[in-house]
Design an enzyme around this catalytic site. Sequence first.
Site, PDB file in Angstrom:
ATOM      1  N   SER A 109       8.867  -4.773 -14.721  1.00  0.00           N
ATOM      2  CA  SER A 109       9.879  -4.687 -15.989  1.00  0.00           C
ATOM      3  C   SER A 109       9.902  -5.941 -17.358  1.00  0.00           C
ATOM      4  O   SER A 109       9.921  -6.811 -16.284  1.00  0.00           O
ATOM      5  CB  SER A 109      10.865  -4.120 -16.065  1.00  0.00           C
ATOM      6  OG  SER A 109      11.496  -3.914 -16.642  1.00  0.00           O
ATOM      7  N   SER A 110      10.222  -5.462 -18.328  1.00  0.00           N
ATOM      8  CA  SER A 110      10.383  -6.561 -19.255  1.00  0.00           C
ATOM      9  C   SER A 110      11.661  -7.688 -19.010  1.00  0.00           C
ATOM     10  O   SER A 110      12.056  -8.347 -19.309  1.00  0.00           O
ATOM     11  CB  SER A 110      10.519  -6.452 -20.362  1.00  0.00           C
ATOM     12  OG  SER A 110      11.075  -5.391 -21.560  1.00  0.00           O
ATOM     13  N   CYS A 111      12.572  -6.519 -17.996  1.00  0.00           N
ATOM     14  CA  CYS A 111      13.594  -7.826 -17.409  1.00  0.00           C
ATOM     15  C   CYS A 111      13.636  -8.479 -16.923  1.00  0.00           C
ATOM     16  O   CYS A 111      15.192  -9.607 -16.560  1.00  0.00           O
ATOM     17  CB  CYS A 111      14.367  -6.487 -17.776  1.00  0.00           C
ATOM     18  SG  CYS A 111      14.537  -6.136 -15.703  1.00  0.00           S
ATOM     19  N   TYR A 138      17.795  -6.036 -10.483  1.00  0.00           N
ATOM     20  CA  TYR A 138      16.691  -5.455 -10.761  1.00  0.00           C
ATOM     21  C   TYR A 138      15.744  -6.610 -11.285  1.00  0.00           C
ATOM     22  O   TYR A 138      14.239  -6.564 -10.736  1.00  0.00           O
ATOM     23  CB  TYR A 138      16.811  -3.855 -12.053  1.00  0.00           C
ATOM     24  CG  TYR A 138      15.603  -3.585 -12.088  1.00  0.00           C
ATOM     25  CD1 TYR A 138      14.861  -3.442 -13.195  1.00  0.00           C
ATOM     26  CD2 TYR A 138      15.101  -2.688 -11.483  1.00  0.00           C
ATOM     27  CE1 TYR A 138      13.183  -3.053 -13.463  1.00  0.00           C
ATOM     28  CE2 TYR A 138      13.795  -1.799 -10.865  1.00  0.00           C
ATOM     29  CZ  TYR A 138      12.794  -2.124 -12.732  1.00  0.00           C
ATOM     30  OH  TYR A 138      11.969  -1.477 -13.167  1.00  0.00           O
ATOM     31  N   LYS A 142      12.183  -7.497  -9.156  1.00  0.00           N
ATOM     32  CA  LYS A 142      10.172  -7.228  -9.871  1.00  0.00           C
ATOM     33  C   LYS A 142      10.070  -8.468 -10.062  1.00  0.00           C
ATOM     34  O   LYS A 142       9.145  -8.812  -9.446  1.00  0.00           O
ATOM     35  CB  LYS A 142      10.629  -7.079 -11.131  1.00  0.00           C
ATOM     36  CG  LYS A 142      11.075  -5.515 -11.467  1.00  0.00           C
ATOM     37  CD  LYS A 142      10.205  -4.516 -10.381  1.00  0.00           C
ATOM     38  CE  LYS A 142      10.378  -3.043  -9.883  1.00  0.00           C
ATOM     39  NZ  LYS A 142       9.372  -2.193  -9.894  1.00  0.00           N
ATOM     40  N   HIS A 181      17.693   5.673 -19.816  1.00  0.00           N
ATOM     41  CA  HIS A 181      17.907   4.700 -20.462  1.00  0.00           C
ATOM     42  C   HIS A 181      18.464   5.125 -21.567  1.00  0.00           C
ATOM     43  O   HIS A 181      18.194   6.484 -21.836  1.00  0.00           O
ATOM     44  CB  HIS A 181      15.968   3.610 -19.817  1.00  0.00           C
ATOM     45  CG  HIS A 181      15.574   3.406 -19.352  1.00  0.00           C
ATOM     46  ND1 HIS A 181      15.198   3.988 -18.195  1.00  0.00           N
ATOM     47  CD2 HIS A 181      15.816   1.984 -19.363  1.00  0.00           C
ATOM     48  CE1 HIS A 181      14.705   3.268 -17.413  1.00  0.00           C
ATOM     49  NE2 HIS A 181      15.236   1.747 -17.474  1.00  0.00           N
TER      50      HIS A 181
HETATM   51  O1  GFB Z   1      17.400   1.820 -21.965  1.00  0.00           O
HETATM   52  P1  GFB Z   1      19.134   1.318 -21.779  1.00  0.00           P
HETATM   53  O2  GFB Z   1      19.927   1.662 -21.170  1.00  0.00           O
HETATM   54  O3  GFB Z   1      18.179  -0.023 -21.089  1.00  0.00           O
HETATM   55  O4  GFB Z   1      19.744   0.369 -23.409  1.00  0.00           O
HETATM   56  P2  GFB Z   1      17.710  -1.958 -21.698  1.00  0.00           P
HETATM   57  C1  GFB Z   1      19.388   0.114 -24.425  1.00  0.00           C
HETATM   58  C2  GFB Z   1      20.214  -0.333 -25.641  1.00  0.00           C
HETATM   59  O5  GFB Z   1      20.821   1.145 -26.306  1.00  0.00           O
HETATM   60  C3  GFB Z   1      21.351  -0.970 -24.346  1.00  0.00           C
HETATM   61  C4  GFB Z   1      21.835   1.040 -26.192  1.00  0.00           C
HETATM   62  O6  GFB Z   1      22.019  -2.238 -25.516  1.00  0.00           O
HETATM   63  C5  GFB Z   1      22.051   0.007 -24.832  1.00  0.00           C
HETATM   64  O7  GFB Z   1      23.769  -0.529 -24.869  1.00  0.00           O
HETATM   65  N1  GFB Z   1      22.396   2.618 -26.066  1.00  0.00           N
HETATM   66  C6  GFB Z   1      22.730   2.848 -26.784  1.00  0.00           C
HETATM   67  C7  GFB Z   1      22.342   3.394 -25.248  1.00  0.00           C
HETATM   68  N2  GFB Z   1      23.027   3.993 -26.405  1.00  0.00           N
HETATM   69  C8  GFB Z   1      22.702   4.628 -25.195  1.00  0.00           C
HETATM   70  C9  GFB Z   1      23.258   5.778 -24.060  1.00  0.00           C
HETATM   71  O8  GFB Z   1      23.426   6.534 -24.721  1.00  0.00           O
HETATM   72  N3  GFB Z   1      22.057   4.996 -23.106  1.00  0.00           N
HETATM   73  C10 GFB Z   1      21.790   4.063 -22.637  1.00  0.00           C
HETATM   74  N4  GFB Z   1      21.174   3.948 -21.554  1.00  0.00           N
HETATM   75  N5  GFB Z   1      22.070   3.101 -23.317  1.00  0.00           N
HETATM   76  C11 GFB Z   1      16.504  -1.783 -18.664  1.00  0.00           C
HETATM   77  C12 GFB Z   1      16.827  -2.346 -17.676  1.00  0.00           C
HETATM   78  O9  GFB Z   1      17.636  -2.403 -19.125  1.00  0.00           O
HETATM   79  O10 GFB Z   1      15.688  -1.711 -19.302  1.00  0.00           O
HETATM   80  C13 GFB Z   1      16.367  -1.973 -16.121  1.00  0.00           C
HETATM   81  O11 GFB Z   1      18.572  -2.185 -17.348  1.00  0.00           O
HETATM   82  C14 GFB Z   1      14.605  -2.124 -16.802  1.00  0.00           C
HETATM   83  O12 GFB Z   1      16.332  -2.689 -15.346  1.00  0.00           O
HETATM   84  C15 GFB Z   1      14.697  -0.909 -18.322  1.00  0.00           C
HETATM   85  O13 GFB Z   1      14.175  -2.795 -17.112  1.00  0.00           O
HETATM   86  C16 GFB Z   1      13.460  -1.291 -19.037  1.00  0.00           C
HETATM   87  O14 GFB Z   1      16.668  -2.340 -22.073  1.00  0.00           O
HETATM   88  O15 GFB Z   1      18.812  -2.433 -21.715  1.00  0.00           O
END
Ligand code: GFB
Length: 318
Positions: A109-111, A138, A142, A181
């Site tokens: 993953s890109s994280c 995570y 990875k 996500h």
């Molecule tokens: O997609 P996301 O949960 O994961 O959050 P990451 C991306 C951005 O969207 C963050 C915002 O800045 C969140 O605060 N966001 C806004 C929201 N509204 C929402 C919402 O309703 N739900 C969610 N989930 N986010 C993940 C990693 O990071 O990327 C995983 O935690 C994995 O491990 C994945 O690597 C690809 O992009 O921040």
Amino acid sequence: MYDLAGKRVYVAGHRGMVGSALIRRLSNENCEVVTVSRTDLDLLDQAAVRAWFIREKPDAVFLAAAKVGGILANDTYPADFLYDNLMIEANVIEASHRAGVGKLMFLGSSCIYPKFASQPIMENSLLSGALEPTNEWYAIAKIAGIKLAQAYRRQHGHDYISAMPTNLYGPGDNYDLRGSHVLPALIRKAHEAKLAGRSGIEIWGTGTPRREFLHVDDLADACVFLMQCYSEDEHVNVGSGEDVTILELAEMVMNVVGLDGAVSCDRSKPDGTPRKLMDAGKLRALGWAPRIDLRDGVARAYSDFLEMGETARGMAVA
Ligand code: GFB
């Protein structure tokens, strides 16, 4: 070149969003796809995984099985995200070695990259700085997976490679707001606001972070492409090469769903990494490029969402 024709190809995690996209993509290849349900094989059980590999003897493996989730799930369950992903990758890669698997792809993953890596992020930025705290568990798992694949290549000469996808979306995504996500979460929020006759949606954080998105069918195509034509030590970024702010994404999702109104921000929720746009140059130079642009992809994801039943969508509350 690694020819998939006539091979027994095991897709670990075949029921997940990535695994099911690989099953769809591999149906165009002249290979025998091998899958096993979670009830018949627990990838956390080392002895069971070893026995299964010796019995089934796949020729190639796509290691798409993982415990995945959005920023809130990662931040809430660090032990699960670290332990489960370490055990899955260690068991599958080591059993592949024991069973003589010829080609294996580990999916990360890109994280994995540092929180403040210079953008766009090159593959060689790995381990050059501190990780984003919300998903370092995570990320460490990875990174260990990448190193495992490299170690078995170096010590045993196996053709094991790693691909690092950006944020993915598409059929089979998780719409449970507690673990999903951002893209599926915003689709659900906009849809439910529209049904309830409300206007606007609330997003987490400030809306200013930037994210790159890739449709999972593009990822699956890139994985098959790399399996056939990539055989090197270093992992490969798989992304669209473009990113948007979360606010821009929310407005795009509301437009696709047909919802008016404003976007409000719940600043009690974390922003996470400010940006994680990956450099796509290495994969482009090999001759692959994505085909599904973000707005078209969001429209496809929304129609997939509408076709899912309520139970398949999971819980609506975050
Ligand atoms: O997609 P996301 O949960 O994961 O959050 P990451 C991306 C951005 O969207 C963050 C915002 O800045 C969140 O605060 N966001 C806004 C929201 N509204 C929402 C919402 O309703 N739900 C969610 N989930 N986010 C993940 C990693 O990071 O990327 C995983 O935690 C994995 O491990 C994945 O690597 C690809 O992009 O921040």
